[in-house]
Scaffold this active site. Structure first.
Site, short mmCIF file in Angstrom:
data_model
loop_
_atom_site.label_atom_id
_atom_site.label_comp_id
_atom_site.label_asym_id
_atom_site.label_seq_id
_atom_site.Cartn_x
_atom_site.Cartn_y
_atom_site.Cartn_z
N CYS A 99 -2.91 -1.20 4.97
CA CYS A 99 -2.29 0.03 4.47
C CYS A 99 -0.82 0.17 4.86
CB CYS A 99 -3.08 1.25 4.92
SG CYS A 99 -4.76 1.31 4.26
N HIS A 142 1.41 7.40 4.75
CA HIS A 142 0.22 6.81 4.15
C HIS A 142 -0.83 7.88 3.94
CE1 HIS A 142 -3.31 4.52 3.41
NE2 HIS A 142 -3.79 4.62 4.63
N ASN A 195 -7.41 7.85 -0.89
CA ASN A 195 -6.70 6.84 -0.10
C ASN A 195 -6.66 5.54 -0.91
OD1 ASN A 195 -5.95 4.78 1.67
ND2 ASN A 195 -7.03 5.66 3.43
#
Length: 341
Positions: free
Chosen positions: A120, A262, A292
């Site tokens: 990520c 993020h 996500n």
């Protein structure tokens, strides 16, 4: 940990295009698998997510990357780049890398092309990689795409990860420019801690699996995450990295006008904002509608912010991410005057 300020070099990366892409299939909380025993209230309270996008059969990471790339190149006003980078944890194939294939699908010819693997944090690591190539004279214009299809990687029986992770892609075009001009990336902070490698992982499917026959079960080919432990690490590392990059850039926290972190979980975003003492109205978030999306989350959030008019030319923007590995990183930049998305 690496901390760098680019104002002392003659060439810096300047953002000139951004775009996002999500598959058309929208999955609301009430449409999640019945055996997960969830409802809209339960999911929103724990994650802040209301809907997410999942790919249909036959759609791959590369397909999402292609659409995001086309959008970013169109905004930049030119299809020509000399380097293509792809950040992903869900490549179409273990080998070859996705970037050369994407470059070919875009008709870019024999440009330099390779993948970045930092889970990520991949987009932030990709920005730093592009910055180094531009500063060193190895590239003039770079296409950086971050894309993941976590719906294919999460076990159908893993409710915890299943309600959070989704599919999407985001892309930016960076050109060589002068320090201080609008859109310039000014400072970076990167770090890692391999001691946490097993807290966000896909245990099987790689060389270790083939080297130790019988060690892994079929379920080990799915993504797994120790959510509670990861939460604390993510908040701490993104906060520390953000403060480090601000110091390197010579900015105070009060100077930051937009934070794009993020999009891991709404509670993580809130905790990072609280620790940095940054008001909620300065934190860009699209997790409620897309979930996500892994490495794609920051560029996808940027693209959506441009669409909604939430980020403006000249604003000081902080990007920060945390991912498996562990890896983390932050970027300080001044937002450019982009064409309408």
């Amino acid at each position: 940990m690496i901390e760098r300020r680019l104002s002392g070099v003659r060439r810096v990366p300047v953002l000139e295009g951004v775009a996002g892409w999500v598959p058309p299939r929208v999955v609301a909380n009430d449409e999640l698998p019945a055996h997960w025993q969830t409802d809209d209230t339960w999911v929103r309270r724990r994650t802040g997510i209301g809907t997410r996008h999942w790919v249909d059969e036959g759609t791959s990471t590369g397909d999402l990357a292609l659409e995001a790339a086309r959008g970013a190149l169109a905004m930049a006003g030119s299809p020509l780049v000399d380097t293509v980078l792809v950040a992903t944890s869900t490549p179409d194939h273990p080998m070859p890398a996705m970037a050369p294939v994407l470059a070919s699908r875009l008709g870019l010819g024999s440009v330099a092309a390779f993948d970045v693997s930092a889970v990520c944090s991949g987009f932030v690591y990709g920005l730093a990689t592009a910055a180094g190539m531009i500063a060193g004279g190895l590239a003039e214009r770079v296409l950086l795409v971050a894309a993941d299809v976590y719906s294919t990687l999460v076990s159908p029986d893993d409710r915890g990860a299943g309600v959070v992770f989704a599919d999407g892609a985001g892309a930016v075009v960076l050109r060589a420019g002068e320090p201080g001009e609008p859109g310039s990336l000014l400072a970076f902070d990167l770090g890692s801690d391999g001691e946490g490698h097993d807290l966000i992982t896909v245990p099987a499917g790689g060389a270790r699996d083939r080297a130790e026959p019988g060690r892994y079960e079929p379920v080990d080919r799915y993504f797994r995450m120790s959510g509670r432990e990861v939460f604390q690490h993510a908040v701490t590392r993104m906060t520390e990295s953000s403060l480090a990059v601000l110091k390197t850039a010579g900015w105070a926290v009060e100077d930051v006008q937009r934070v794009v972190a993020h999009q891991a979980n709404a509670r993580i975003l809130s905790a990072v904002g609280t620790r940095l003492s940054i008001p909620d109205d300065r934190i860009v978030s699209n997790i409620e509608r897309v979930g996500n999306t892994g490495a794609a989350s920051i560029p996808l959030a940027l693209a959506h912010a441009v669409e909604r008019g939430e980020v403006h030319a000249g604003e000081r923007v902080l990007l920060t991410a945390f991912g498996g590995g562990f890896t983390w990183g932050s970027v300080a930049m001044v937002w450019p005057d982009l064409p309408s998305a």
